[in-house]
Design an enzyme around this catalytic site. Structure first.
Site, PDB file in Angstrom:
ATOM      1  N   TYR A  61       0.852  -1.199   0.000  1.00  0.00           N
ATOM      2  CA  TYR A  61       0.000   0.000   0.000  1.00  0.00           C
ATOM      3  C   TYR A  61       0.884   1.244   0.000  1.00  0.00           C
ATOM      4  O   TYR A  61       1.590   1.529   0.975  1.00  0.00           O
ATOM      5  CB  TYR A  61      -0.931   0.032   1.214  1.00  0.00           C
ATOM      6  CG  TYR A  61      -1.914  -1.124   1.325  1.00  0.00           C
ATOM      7  CD1 TYR A  61      -2.200  -1.951   0.240  1.00  0.00           C
ATOM      8  CD2 TYR A  61      -2.567  -1.386   2.521  1.00  0.00           C
ATOM      9  CE1 TYR A  61      -3.099  -3.006   0.346  1.00  0.00           C
ATOM     10  CE2 TYR A  61      -3.478  -2.437   2.638  1.00  0.00           C
ATOM     11  CZ  TYR A  61      -3.727  -3.247   1.545  1.00  0.00           C
ATOM     12  OH  TYR A  61      -4.622  -4.284   1.661  1.00  0.00           O
ATOM     13  N   HIS A 130      -0.418 -12.109   1.178  1.00  0.00           N
ATOM     14  CA  HIS A 130      -1.425 -11.270   0.513  1.00  0.00           C
ATOM     15  C   HIS A 130      -2.043 -11.982  -0.686  1.00  0.00           C
ATOM     16  O   HIS A 130      -3.245 -11.916  -0.918  1.00  0.00           O
ATOM     17  CB  HIS A 130      -0.722  -9.984   0.066  1.00  0.00           C
ATOM     18  CG  HIS A 130      -1.600  -8.786  -0.086  1.00  0.00           C
ATOM     19  ND1 HIS A 130      -1.098  -7.514  -0.138  1.00  0.00           N
ATOM     20  CD2 HIS A 130      -2.937  -8.650  -0.220  1.00  0.00           C
ATOM     21  CE1 HIS A 130      -2.087  -6.659  -0.288  1.00  0.00           C
ATOM     22  NE2 HIS A 130      -3.213  -7.319  -0.344  1.00  0.00           N
ATOM     23  N   LEU A 211     -17.574  -2.751   2.131  1.00  0.00           N
ATOM     24  CA  LEU A 211     -18.470  -1.731   1.556  1.00  0.00           C
ATOM     25  C   LEU A 211     -18.387  -1.750   0.026  1.00  0.00           C
ATOM     26  O   LEU A 211     -18.745  -0.771  -0.628  1.00  0.00           O
ATOM     27  CB  LEU A 211     -18.097  -0.343   2.094  1.00  0.00           C
ATOM     28  CG  LEU A 211     -18.201  -0.192   3.614  1.00  0.00           C
ATOM     29  CD1 LEU A 211     -17.600   1.130   4.085  1.00  0.00           C
ATOM     30  CD2 LEU A 211     -19.672  -0.284   4.049  1.00  0.00           C
ATOM     31  N   GLY A 212     -17.900  -2.865  -0.520  1.00  0.00           N
ATOM     32  CA  GLY A 212     -17.784  -2.951  -1.980  1.00  0.00           C
ATOM     33  C   GLY A 212     -16.947  -1.813  -2.540  1.00  0.00           C
ATOM     34  O   GLY A 212     -17.271  -1.254  -3.577  1.00  0.00           O
TER      35      GLY A 212
HETATM   36  N1  LIG Z   1      -6.325  -8.531   1.217  1.00  0.00           N
HETATM   37  C1  LIG Z   1      -6.593  -7.849   0.130  1.00  0.00           C
HETATM   38  O1  LIG Z   1      -6.308  -8.275  -0.988  1.00  0.00           O
HETATM   39  C2  LIG Z   1      -7.256  -6.505   0.240  1.00  0.00           C
HETATM   40  C3  LIG Z   1      -7.819  -5.884  -0.891  1.00  0.00           C
HETATM   41  C4  LIG Z   1      -8.450  -4.649  -0.741  1.00  0.00           C
HETATM   42  C5  LIG Z   1      -8.530  -4.063   0.518  1.00  0.00           C
HETATM   43  N2  LIG Z   1      -7.963  -4.670   1.602  1.00  0.00           N
HETATM   44  C6  LIG Z   1      -8.027  -4.081   2.955  1.00  0.00           C
HETATM   45  O2  LIG Z   1      -9.390  -3.915   3.289  1.00  0.00           O
HETATM   46  C7  LIG Z   1      -9.647  -2.570   3.662  1.00  0.00           C
HETATM   47  C8  LIG Z   1     -11.067  -2.193   3.285  1.00  0.00           C
HETATM   48  O3  LIG Z   1     -11.332  -2.405   1.923  1.00  0.00           O
HETATM   49  P1  LIG Z   1     -11.490  -1.237   0.878  1.00  0.00           P
HETATM   50  O4  LIG Z   1     -10.921   0.003   1.458  1.00  0.00           O
HETATM   51  O5  LIG Z   1     -11.007  -1.768  -0.405  1.00  0.00           O
HETATM   52  O6  LIG Z   1     -13.056  -1.084   0.665  1.00  0.00           O
HETATM   53  P2  LIG Z   1     -14.321  -0.773   1.581  1.00  0.00           P
HETATM   54  O7  LIG Z   1     -13.980  -0.806   2.996  1.00  0.00           O
HETATM   55  O8  LIG Z   1     -15.391  -1.661   1.057  1.00  0.00           O
HETATM   56  O9  LIG Z   1     -14.686   0.711   1.102  1.00  0.00           O
HETATM   57  C9  LIG Z   1     -13.819   1.783   1.287  1.00  0.00           C
HETATM   58  C10 LIG Z   1     -14.440   2.989   0.632  1.00  0.00           C
HETATM   59  O10 LIG Z   1     -15.676   3.303   1.279  1.00  0.00           O
HETATM   60  C11 LIG Z   1     -15.678   4.651   1.721  1.00  0.00           C
HETATM   61  N3  LIG Z   1     -16.388   4.685   3.002  1.00  0.00           N
HETATM   62  C12 LIG Z   1     -16.016   4.138   4.184  1.00  0.00           C
HETATM   63  N4  LIG Z   1     -16.977   4.305   5.112  1.00  0.00           N
HETATM   64  C13 LIG Z   1     -17.970   4.989   4.502  1.00  0.00           C
HETATM   65  C14 LIG Z   1     -19.238   5.473   4.923  1.00  0.00           C
HETATM   66  N5  LIG Z   1     -19.683   5.264   6.147  1.00  0.00           N
HETATM   67  N6  LIG Z   1     -20.011   6.157   4.023  1.00  0.00           N
HETATM   68  C15 LIG Z   1     -19.583   6.372   2.757  1.00  0.00           C
HETATM   69  N7  LIG Z   1     -18.391   5.930   2.293  1.00  0.00           N
HETATM   70  C16 LIG Z   1     -17.606   5.239   3.158  1.00  0.00           C
HETATM   71  C17 LIG Z   1     -14.234   5.050   1.817  1.00  0.00           C
HETATM   72  O11 LIG Z   1     -14.081   6.419   1.502  1.00  0.00           O
HETATM   73  P3  LIG Z   1     -13.483   7.470   2.562  1.00  0.00           P
HETATM   74  O12 LIG Z   1     -12.055   7.109   2.732  1.00  0.00           O
HETATM   75  O13 LIG Z   1     -13.713   8.750   1.845  1.00  0.00           O
HETATM   76  O14 LIG Z   1     -14.292   7.306   3.801  1.00  0.00           O
HETATM   77  C18 LIG Z   1     -13.575   4.212   0.713  1.00  0.00           C
HETATM   78  O15 LIG Z   1     -13.657   4.871  -0.521  1.00  0.00           O
HETATM   79  C19 LIG Z   1      -8.549  -1.775   2.948  1.00  0.00           C
HETATM   80  O16 LIG Z   1      -8.337  -0.523   3.554  1.00  0.00           O
HETATM   81  C20 LIG Z   1      -7.380  -2.715   3.072  1.00  0.00           C
HETATM   82  O17 LIG Z   1      -6.759  -2.568   4.345  1.00  0.00           O
HETATM   83  C21 LIG Z   1      -7.345  -5.890   1.471  1.00  0.00           C
END
Ligand SMILES: NC(=O)c1ccc[n+]([C@@H]2O[C@H](COP(=O)([O-])OP(=O)(O)OC[C@H]3O[C@@H](n4cnc5c(N)ncnc54)[C@H](OP(=O)(O)O)[C@@H]3O)[C@@H](O)[C@H]2O)c1
Length: 337
Positions: A61, A130, A211-212
């Site tokens: 990251y 990962h 949160l997709g």
């Molecule tokens: N193992 C893997 O391969 C892998 C892959 C992807 C992600 N991850 C991990 O999983 C974590 C979460 O996944 P993700 O970040 O991809 O997706 P997510 O949690 O599904 O969604 C994140 C998005 O949602 C927004 N958001 C968060 N809370 C919100 C709310 N209450 N209302 C409106 N928008 C909201 C955030 O924007 P704002 O920042 O503007 O709030 C961001 O754009 C990552 O940070 C990472 O650590 C792991």
């Protein structure tokens, strides 16, 4: 919004006690639009105050910048924070371009030292592979990870995007504490083999992108609305006709949110908690946010109870989603199932 202090759960058999929701730190450094260091650091503090204890990063990251960003926060709160990071996705040191995946034991030994150095800590609480590189026998890679536990560099082991069969194979080499894979109203392929294997083995599930990637919150309807550098602009689910079709799938979430006086994000997070309950699985979703303003909202979702009727309304959604989870699916568990 009233502050909810999160309940706790054991992260897998013999794992640490953590708040039932963690924090994904990825977007604080890269991928989802502009970043703001001051707000990111304040968000880490606010998350801890809300009862979040599992903080999720990875060496890829921001090409190491995300580990460097959260390092001082982790050190200042070392007894409270459960620190998770990951290895295997390699990037070019000059321009950050993806260089491939390595599960090679010698690479793992180098990667862990680099992560410890960037984080400025002596030990990583949860160290994930990962992505799986099928060219290296899984027993060799997990064997190398187990050596890190014996050396005191890592406390617990995790895997990401592995199939149920791979999870069983790895667990036979060394206990696996957590499996981190995508799981949401929009992404349920893990329920085929990974989730049943995790239940059987007592491995906790850490759903990423619950949160997709923001789409389930209704914050954007089409990738064109996102900033030029946003990774989601290339995402098959958020572009063209797929985005339009997938937007319509949010109707049940909208309906439930309006009727209950909650947000779409809260409905999506509550769904993950309750879906895991159906499987009898300990679950710690890690919604990602760069903003303090989201924390109370997301934390409150962990104790929101959806009714059987509300859950039934969302049941068909994942089966109707248009487009793959990634532009290139080759490194996902789905590709190897
Ligand atoms: N193992 C893997 O391969 C892998 C892959 C992807 C992600 N991850 C991990 O999983 C974590 C979460 O996944 P993700 O970040 O991809 O997706 P997510 O949690 O599904 O969604 C994140 C998005 O949602 C927004 N958001 C968060 N809370 C919100 C709310 N209450 N209302 C409106 N928008 C909201 C955030 O924007 P704002 O920042 O503007 O709030 C961001 O754009 C990552 O940070 C990472 O650590 C792991």
């Amino acid at each position: 919004m009233t502050q909810t202090v999160l309940p706790t759960v054991e992260l897998g058999t013999g794992g640490p006690l953590v708040g039932v929701q963690g924090l994904g730190c990825m977007g604080m450094s890269e991928f989802y639009g502009p970043t703001d260091t001051g707000e990111a650091l304040a968000t880490l503090d606010a998350a801890l105050e809300a009862g979040v204890t599992l903080f999720d990063t990875a060496d890829m990251y921001g090409s190491g910048r995300n580990e460097e960003l959260i390092g001082p926060f982790v050190r200042a709160n070392r007894d409270k924070v459960v620190l998770a990071t990951k290895f295997s996705i390699m990037r070019d040191a000059e321009n950050g371009a993806l260089r491939g995946i390595s599960n090679d034991p010698a690479y793992i030994r180098t990667a862990v030292d680099a992560s410890l150095r960037r984080l400025g800590v002596d030990v990583i609480d949860l160290y994930y592979m990962h992505r799986r590189d099928p060219a290296v026998p899984l027993a060799d890679s997990v064997g190398a990870m187990a050596e890190l536990v014996r050396a005191g560099k890592v406390r617990h082991l995790g895997l990401s995007e592995v199939t149920g069969a791979e999870l069983r194979e790895a667990h036979a080499v060394h206990p696996i504490t957590a499996l981190q894979s995508e799981w949401s109203v929009f992404a349920r392929d893990v329920e085929r083999s990974a989730v049943p294997a995790a239940v059987e083995l007592g491995v906790a599930f850490v759903p990423y992108s619950p949160l997709g990637r923001g789409f389930l919150t209704g914050a954007f309807q089409d990738a064109n609305e996102l900033s030029a550098e946003d990774y989601r602009r290339t995402h098959p689910r958020f572009t063209g006709d797929n985005a339009t079709a997938n937007g319509e799938l949010l109707d049940p979430l909208r309906k439930i949110a309006a009727a209950r006086g909650v947000t779409l994000a809260q409905v999506a997070l509550a769904w993950v908690h309750q879906r895991a309950e159906v499987h009898g699985l300990a679950v710690v979703p890690i919604p990602g946010t760069r903003k303090r303003s989201r924390l109370a909202e997301n934390a409150a979702a962990a104790t929101l109870r959806l009714t059987a009727e509300e859950l039934a309304l969302m049941e068909p959604v994942a089966g109707r989603v248009a487009g793959n989870r990634y532009p290139d699916m080759s490194a996902t568990s789905e590709a190897r199932e």
